[in-house]
Design an enzyme around this catalytic site. Structure first.
Site, PDB file in Angstrom:
ATOM      1  CG  ASP A  42      31.717  67.341  69.519  1.00  0.00           C
ATOM      2  OD1 ASP A  42      32.669  67.406  70.330  1.00  0.00           O
ATOM      3  OD2 ASP A  42      31.829  66.811  68.401  1.00  0.00           O
ATOM      4  CG  ASP A  60      33.498  65.709  74.614  1.00  0.00           C
ATOM      5  OD1 ASP A  60      34.348  65.018  75.189  1.00  0.00           O
ATOM      6  OD2 ASP A  60      33.287  65.650  73.399  1.00  0.00           O
ATOM      7  CG  ASP A  89      37.432  58.283  67.557  1.00  0.00           C
ATOM      8  OD1 ASP A  89      36.693  58.017  68.514  1.00  0.00           O
ATOM      9  OD2 ASP A  89      38.606  57.868  67.471  1.00  0.00           O
TER      10      ASP A  89
END
Length: 361
Positions: A146, A184, A335
């Protein structure tokens, strides 16, 4: 970055207001007796000659196939949504509890612990076996995860990741399972966020992960490929999928934790599939019922207001290469700490209720 969005972290000991929760391994199995009884009663009370309970029909809200009663995925009887609905029933909030069951009654992916994934997976597999269903899991622990954002972290190095992924796969064993592999991870290479010195290692780890998981004959693996609002040109991620072992996986996943409409994702998915030899794919529809946020696009991926549940999970997609609509992001989990939300992966009942109510309108 208009397509960025955060990935949730599901805790095995996350709490509910006024509800004490024990670790999943001690909680998940007893609840199945009630679930099995309710299922049996529902089947025995079906009217002869009435609608076929296993047949899919059009969803009047979204115009998509409705979920089949024969959906292969296990519904967690001990989810945050289940506990919240029960708590609201006790508090006299019957309408809110009813709305929330639009989440509680559908299967959503489990995101096993980043330090010790095996106990939660084994408990879920054992519970699912009693219902004859398949577990839906997300492997999310790649090193340098991330890019330092809300879900930063991951395994400390490649060897740690290999060990973690091996424990993850072994806990599944010979049970039927579908694994979404590292949301991701490829998109954050394609968009330039992940430093170049980590690229080769990441491709290698993903490719090895595909092989490790696929060594279990009943495990399906979908390598994550972002969403069309993030990586707009499929060619920019196609090579990454090839290096990550898409030829040995069951396909790729799209729209994880995002809000892009099914039609747009399917168009993108078809193009990306063509670019990687006709690979199949799945779409996360957990929160895309209202489409993406319009107007102010700042962090449009992070707890956007006014969103709705999307197509309930089903394998009846009426598309040869689209294997399933899935709820990969768990609806109602934050989130990140944007727009007044709690930490990423934390249950947020007010947001969940909004998703459910808007899906009903």
């Amino acid at each position: 970055m208009p397509g960025r969005r955060i990935i949730p972290r599901v805790s095995a000991v996350s709490g509910h207001p006024g509800v004490l929760k024990l670790p999943r391994a001690f909680r998940v199995l007893p609840a199945l007796t009630a679930v099995a009884l309710a299922t049996a009663l529902a089947v025995s009370c079906s009217s002869p000659g009435g609608p076929d309970p296993t047949a899919a029909s059009a969803d009047p809200v979204r115009g998509e196939p409705a979920p089949s009663a024969a959906s292969p995925y296990w519904v967690d009887p001990d989810s945050d949504a289940v506990h919240q609905a029960r708590a609201w029933d006790r508090q006299g909030r019957a309408e809110d509890a009813k709305a929330l069951r639009r989440i509680a009654d559908h299967p959503a992916a489990l995101w096993p612990a980043w330090d010790d994934p095996a106990p939660e997976i084994r408990a879920a597999v054992k519970a699912a076996a009693r219902t004859g269903k398949s577990v839906l899991l997300v492997a999310y622990n790649i090193p340098h995860r991330d890019c330092g954002a809300y879900s930063a972290g991951g395994a400390k190095d490649a060897d740690t990741y290999r060990s973690w992924l091996g424990e993850f796969a072994d806990a599944i064993g010979d049970a039927p399972a579908t694994v979404i592999l590292e949301p991701d991870a490829l998109a954050l290479i394609a968009d330039g966020c992940t430093p170049s010195q980590y690229h080769a290692e990441r491709y290698e780890l993903l490719s090895e992960a595909v092989d490790t998981l696929k060594a279990h004959a009943r495990t399906k693996v979908y390598v994550d490929a972002g969403n069309p609002d993030w990586i707009e040109e499929p060619s920019k991620i196609a090579d990454g999928l090839r290096q990550a072992g898409i030829d040995r996986a069951d396909g790729f996943s799209l729209n994880v934790s995002n809000f892009q409409r099914n039609a747009d994702v399917k168009k993108y998915g078809a193009l990306l599939s063509d670019a990687v030899g006709g690979a199949h794919y799945v779409i996360d529809t957990s929160r895309n019922g209202g489409g993406p946020l319009t107007g102010d696009r700042a962090e449009a991926w992070c707890n956007p207001p006014g969103r709705a549940l999307g197509t309930p999970p089903t394998t009846d997609t009426r598309d040869d290469r689209l294997d399933a609509y899935l709820w990969i992001k768990r609806p109602g989990e934050s989130d990140g700490t944007c727009r007044g939300g709690p930490e990423a992966g934390t249950w947020w009942p007010e947001y969940a209720l909004g998703l459910a109510h808007r899906a009903e309108s």
